[in-house]
Motif scaffolding. Structure first.
Motif, PDB file in Angstrom:
ATOM      1  N   MET A  96       0.821  -1.213   0.000  1.00 56.64           N
ATOM      2  CA  MET A  96       0.000   0.000   0.000  1.00 56.64           C
ATOM      3  C   MET A  96       0.857   1.265   0.000  1.00 56.64           C
ATOM      4  O   MET A  96       0.335   2.377  -0.059  1.00 56.64           O
ATOM      5  CB  MET A  96      -0.924  -0.004   1.227  1.00 56.64           C
ATOM      6  N   GLY A  97       2.176   1.104   0.101  1.00 61.77           N
ATOM      7  CA  GLY A  97       3.071   2.249   0.046  1.00 61.77           C
ATOM      8  C   GLY A  97       3.382   2.895   1.372  1.00 61.77           C
ATOM      9  O   GLY A  97       3.958   3.994   1.420  1.00 61.77           O
ATOM     10  N   HIS A  98       3.041   2.225   2.478  1.00 65.40           N
ATOM     11  CA  HIS A  98       3.316   2.786   3.789  1.00 65.40           C
ATOM     12  C   HIS A  98       4.721   2.404   4.260  1.00 65.40           C
ATOM     13  O   HIS A  98       5.316   1.429   3.789  1.00 65.40           O
ATOM     14  CB  HIS A  98       2.279   2.300   4.800  1.00 65.40           C
ATOM     15  N   ARG A  99       5.237   3.179   5.212  1.00 66.60           N
ATOM     16  CA  ARG A  99       6.509   2.867   5.858  1.00 66.60           C
ATOM     17  C   ARG A  99       6.234   1.892   7.012  1.00 66.60           C
ATOM     18  O   ARG A  99       5.354   2.134   7.833  1.00 66.60           O
ATOM     19  CB  ARG A  99       7.170   4.131   6.404  1.00 66.60           C
ATOM     20  N   VAL A 100       6.972   0.809   7.073  1.00 63.56           N
ATOM     21  CA  VAL A 100       6.759  -0.218   8.091  1.00 63.56           C
ATOM     22  C   VAL A 100       8.032  -0.407   8.902  1.00 63.56           C
ATOM     23  O   VAL A 100       9.127  -0.543   8.338  1.00 63.56           O
ATOM     24  CB  VAL A 100       6.356  -1.567   7.466  1.00 63.56           C
ATOM     25  N   ILE A 101       7.881  -0.411  10.215  1.00 69.10           N
ATOM     26  CA  ILE A 101       8.966  -0.786  11.122  1.00 69.10           C
ATOM     27  C   ILE A 101       8.576  -2.130  11.714  1.00 69.10           C
ATOM     28  O   ILE A 101       7.626  -2.229  12.498  1.00 69.10           O
ATOM     29  CB  ILE A 101       9.182   0.273  12.206  1.00 69.10           C
ATOM     30  N   ALA A 102       9.279  -3.173  11.273  1.00 69.42           N
ATOM     31  CA  ALA A 102       8.935  -4.555  11.620  1.00 69.42           C
ATOM     32  C   ALA A 102       9.828  -5.039  12.748  1.00 69.42           C
ATOM     33  O   ALA A 102      11.060  -5.083  12.606  1.00 69.42           O
ATOM     34  CB  ALA A 102       9.077  -5.454  10.398  1.00 69.42           C
ATOM     35  N   LEU A 103       9.210  -5.410  13.861  1.00 68.58           N
ATOM     36  CA  LEU A 103       9.946  -5.815  15.053  1.00 68.58           C
ATOM     37  C   LEU A 103       9.708  -7.292  15.355  1.00 68.58           C
ATOM     38  O   LEU A 103       8.567  -7.737  15.464  1.00 68.58           O
ATOM     39  CB  LEU A 103       9.489  -4.992  16.265  1.00 68.58           C
ATOM     40  N   SER A 104      10.794  -8.035  15.475  1.00 66.30           N
ATOM     41  CA  SER A 104      10.693  -9.447  15.806  1.00 66.30           C
ATOM     42  C   SER A 104      12.056  -9.932  16.268  1.00 66.30           C
ATOM     43  O   SER A 104      13.085  -9.401  15.842  1.00 66.30           O
ATOM     44  CB  SER A 104      10.238 -10.261  14.588  1.00 66.30           C
ATOM     45  N   ARG A 105      12.055 -10.932  17.138  1.00 68.90           N
ATOM     46  CA  ARG A 105      13.341 -11.492  17.551  1.00 68.90           C
ATOM     47  C   ARG A 105      14.098 -12.044  16.346  1.00 68.90           C
ATOM     48  O   ARG A 105      15.324 -11.975  16.291  1.00 68.90           O
ATOM     49  CB  ARG A 105      13.122 -12.596  18.594  1.00 68.90           C
ATOM     50  N   ASN A 106      13.375 -12.589  15.384  1.00 68.20           N
ATOM     51  CA  ASN A 106      13.986 -13.082  14.158  1.00 68.20           C
ATOM     52  C   ASN A 106      13.583 -12.155  13.009  1.00 68.20           C
ATOM     53  O   ASN A 106      12.473 -12.238  12.496  1.00 68.20           O
ATOM     54  CB  ASN A 106      13.524 -14.511  13.878  1.00 68.20           C
ATOM     55  N   GLU A 107      14.484 -11.283  12.613  1.00 64.85           N
ATOM     56  CA  GLU A 107      14.177 -10.317  11.555  1.00 64.85           C
ATOM     57  C   GLU A 107      14.396 -10.861  10.148  1.00 64.85           C
ATOM     58  O   GLU A 107      13.998 -10.234   9.161  1.00 64.85           O
ATOM     59  CB  GLU A 107      15.019  -9.056  11.739  1.00 64.85           C
ATOM     60  N   GLU A 108      15.001 -12.034  10.040  1.00 61.24           N
ATOM     61  CA  GLU A 108      15.423 -12.538   8.731  1.00 61.24           C
ATOM     62  C   GLU A 108      14.266 -12.790   7.751  1.00 61.24           C
ATOM     63  O   GLU A 108      14.399 -12.483   6.558  1.00 61.24           O
ATOM     64  CB  GLU A 108      16.261 -13.810   8.900  1.00 61.24           C
ATOM     65  N   PRO A 109      13.124 -13.366   8.180  1.00 68.66           N
ATOM     66  CA  PRO A 109      12.052 -13.608   7.190  1.00 68.66           C
ATOM     67  C   PRO A 109      11.580 -12.338   6.493  1.00 68.66           C
ATOM     68  O   PRO A 109      11.369 -12.341   5.273  1.00 68.66           O
ATOM     69  CB  PRO A 109      10.937 -14.229   8.043  1.00 68.66           C
ATOM     70  N   VAL A 110      11.425 -11.246   7.245  1.00 72.89           N
ATOM     71  CA  VAL A 110      10.995  -9.987   6.623  1.00 72.89           C
ATOM     72  C   VAL A 110      12.136  -9.357   5.841  1.00 72.89           C
ATOM     73  O   VAL A 110      11.931  -8.851   4.733  1.00 72.89           O
ATOM     74  CB  VAL A 110      10.460  -9.008   7.693  1.00 72.89           C
ATOM     75  N   LYS A 111      13.326  -9.414   6.377  1.00 75.24           N
ATOM     76  CA  LYS A 111      14.475  -8.834   5.666  1.00 75.24           C
ATOM     77  C   LYS A 111      14.661  -9.499   4.312  1.00 75.24           C
ATOM     78  O   LYS A 111      15.009  -8.845   3.316  1.00 75.24           O
ATOM     79  CB  LYS A 111      15.742  -8.987   6.513  1.00 75.24           C
TER      80      LYS A 111
END
Length: 228
Positions: A25-40
């Motif tokens: 949708m074009g929004h800025r997302v700050i994704a927080l998780s102990r394991n950041e690799e799946p989103v990265k």
């Protein structure tokens, strides 16, 4: 208009799906998780990942410093992360209770406190994901004493914060979810097939986080069409 969204518990399930939807949708997302690799690994534009531990004070400091340095205003915080222990009550240890409450209650409170200086006045929205098991008068299930009682605690916390910060125009609402096909559901109810996928529920939460503050504040919405 491009918004800034902070989401916890983004490595799998509903949180992972929400990151993709907001980015599309074009929004800025700050994704927080102990394991950041799946989103990265998705390498999505506008998505910033943090390896984030809701039990660690250094994680909150890091996030606060980042928001201040970037001079960001947060439009929505989605408290999605959760910790579940499925054990009979008389087998629960102090460590079990500590782990569940540190993530599901104390982590929610600390993250909300950390983001308060950055939440947009007259339009900020804090959405906390609870469970039908935390709703007073709902059907309860053996083995979920720690998890469901913690999910009940954040319902009351959100009601209190809505009153305390209503003059700033920041809305606090809770979505108590029913059965959604996620890894956590499998931990709670092995073998059960839910009527909704993680992607379907993510789509609902995304839209609610963007618009729900216009209609609700301090409210618990039961998002469930099945039990469990």
């Amino acid at each position: 208009m491009k918004k800034t969204i902070v989401i916890t518990g983004t490595s799998r399930g509903i949180g992972f799906e929400m990151v993709k939807l907001f980015a599309d949708m074009g929004h800025r997302v700050i994704a927080l998780s102990r394991n950041e690799e799946p989103v990265k690994a998705l390498d999505l534009p506008g998505v910033k990942t943090f390896s984030f531990d809701l039990e660690s004070s250094s994680s909150f400091e890091m996030l606060g410093n980042y928001l201040e340095t970037q001079q960001l205003q947060v439009d929505a915080l989605i408290n999605n992360a959760g910790s579940l222990v499925n054990k009979p009550f008389d087998e629960l240890t102090r460590e079990d209770w500590d782990r569940v409450y540190k993530v599901n209650v104390f982590g929610v409170a600390e993250l909300t406190k950390t983001l308060l200086p950055f939440l947009r006045h007259n339009g900020g929205h804090v959405v906390t994901i609870s469970s039908m098991g935390g709703v007073q008068g709902s059907m309860k299930f053996p083995g979920l004493a720690a998890y469901s009682s913690a999910k009940g605690a954040v319902i009351t916390l959100s009601e209190l914060l809505a009153e305390e910060y209503k003059d700033r125009g920041i809305a606090f609402n809770v979505l108590a979810l029913g059965a959604v096909q996620t890894e956590m559901l499998e931990e709670a109810f092995p073998g059960y097939q839910a009527p909704l996928s993680a992607g379907e529920m993510a789509s609902y939460i995304v839209q609610f986080s963007l618009t729900g503050h216009k209609f609700y504040n301090g409210k618990l919405l039961q998002v469930s069409n099945s039990t469990p």
